[in-house]
Scaffold this motif. Structure first.
Motif: not given
Length: 259
Positions: A18-20, A30-33, A83, A88, A98, A101
């Protein structure tokens, strides 16, 4: 797919990361996978955006752009209380941060990312340890005892006494000490099982605890619920330190709790 440059090689890859992004410790909601790749020159992260027509976005971070403090690359492993279930990896650049996770079960891989990147950028190997993310390095404690075994084994035996009431259930009545890799642990456990305060005569030779496979037995009926919880917590510490596998931990947990 990661396109590699001349003299660039892939060191590590991980899925479901997971990225933020953020700045000064404040990260976007917002986050991305997606997958994370580490090469000897950069970090590459890829994720998809869009609902109907998905497109791929790629983030590239040159290792040379990450800050270095006192000879250590500031790609730091950490644990955030908010979390749960994740650890992380945070990259600190001059004006941006950056966060990547990893699932808790992948914490060792996350540490490998931090150490391999640090080695590629600074030449320093194995800087980050399990202790940096709240774990306990039992092997480090045991190694430190070699050469001064008698007093240290005595202290560890005292610390291990709470395990004695559950030794039969956790390890099995046929548990034995054999030649292996984690020397003083065998002496400590033996002292705990036998409730023997005189552990000072144990030699600091390399031994490992090996439990034979047996049918799961009913939990010790003399154990209270609090004692069962404490036993499971001690087993979790062993699991986090790499002494037990996840499968062994779950099996012994069920045995203790009578599940």
């Amino acid at each position: 797919m990661v396109k590699l440059g001349n003299d660039e090689v892939v060191l590590l890859q991980a899925e479901d990361v997971v990225y933020r992004s953020g700045s000064k410790g404040v990260f976007d909601a917002s986050s991305h996978n997606g997958p994370l790749t580490l090469t000897n020159e950069r970090i590459v992260y890829t994720y998809s955006v869009g609902l109907l027509k998905k497109t791929e976005e790629t983030i590239e971070i040159d290792l040379g752009d990450i800050k270095v403090f006192e000879g250590v690359l500031q790609l730091k492993p950490t644990v955030r209380k908010e979390k749960v279930g994740y650890v992380s990896l945070v990259a600190y650049l001059n004006n941006k941060e950056y966060e990547f996770d990893f699932l808790q079960k992948d914490k060792k891989k996350m540490l490998s990312f931090a150490n391999e990147a640090n080695k590629a950028a600074t030449g320093v190997s194995d800087y980050w340890t399990i202790e940096d993310i709240g774990g306990k390095s039992i092997s480090k404690t045991l190694r430190g005892a070699i050469g001064t075994a008698a007093p240290v084994i005595s202290d560890l035996a005292d610390a291990a006494k709470p395990l004695a009431p559950i030794a039969g259930a956790v390890i099995g009545s046929k548990a034995k000490v054999a030649t292996g890799a984690s020397g003083i642990l065998g002496a400590v456990v033996s002292a705990a099982i036998n409730k023997n305060d005189e552990a000072t005569s144990a030699a600091p030779q390399e031994v490992a605890l090996i439990a034979e496979h047996e049918e799961v037995q009913a939990p010790d009926s003399s154990m209270t619920l609090d004692e069962q919880i404490e036993a499971v917590q001690k087993l979790k510490d062993l699991c986090d330190a790499g002494i037990l596998t996840d499968e062994e931990f779950l099996a012994k947990k069920k045995q203790i709790m009578g599940l």
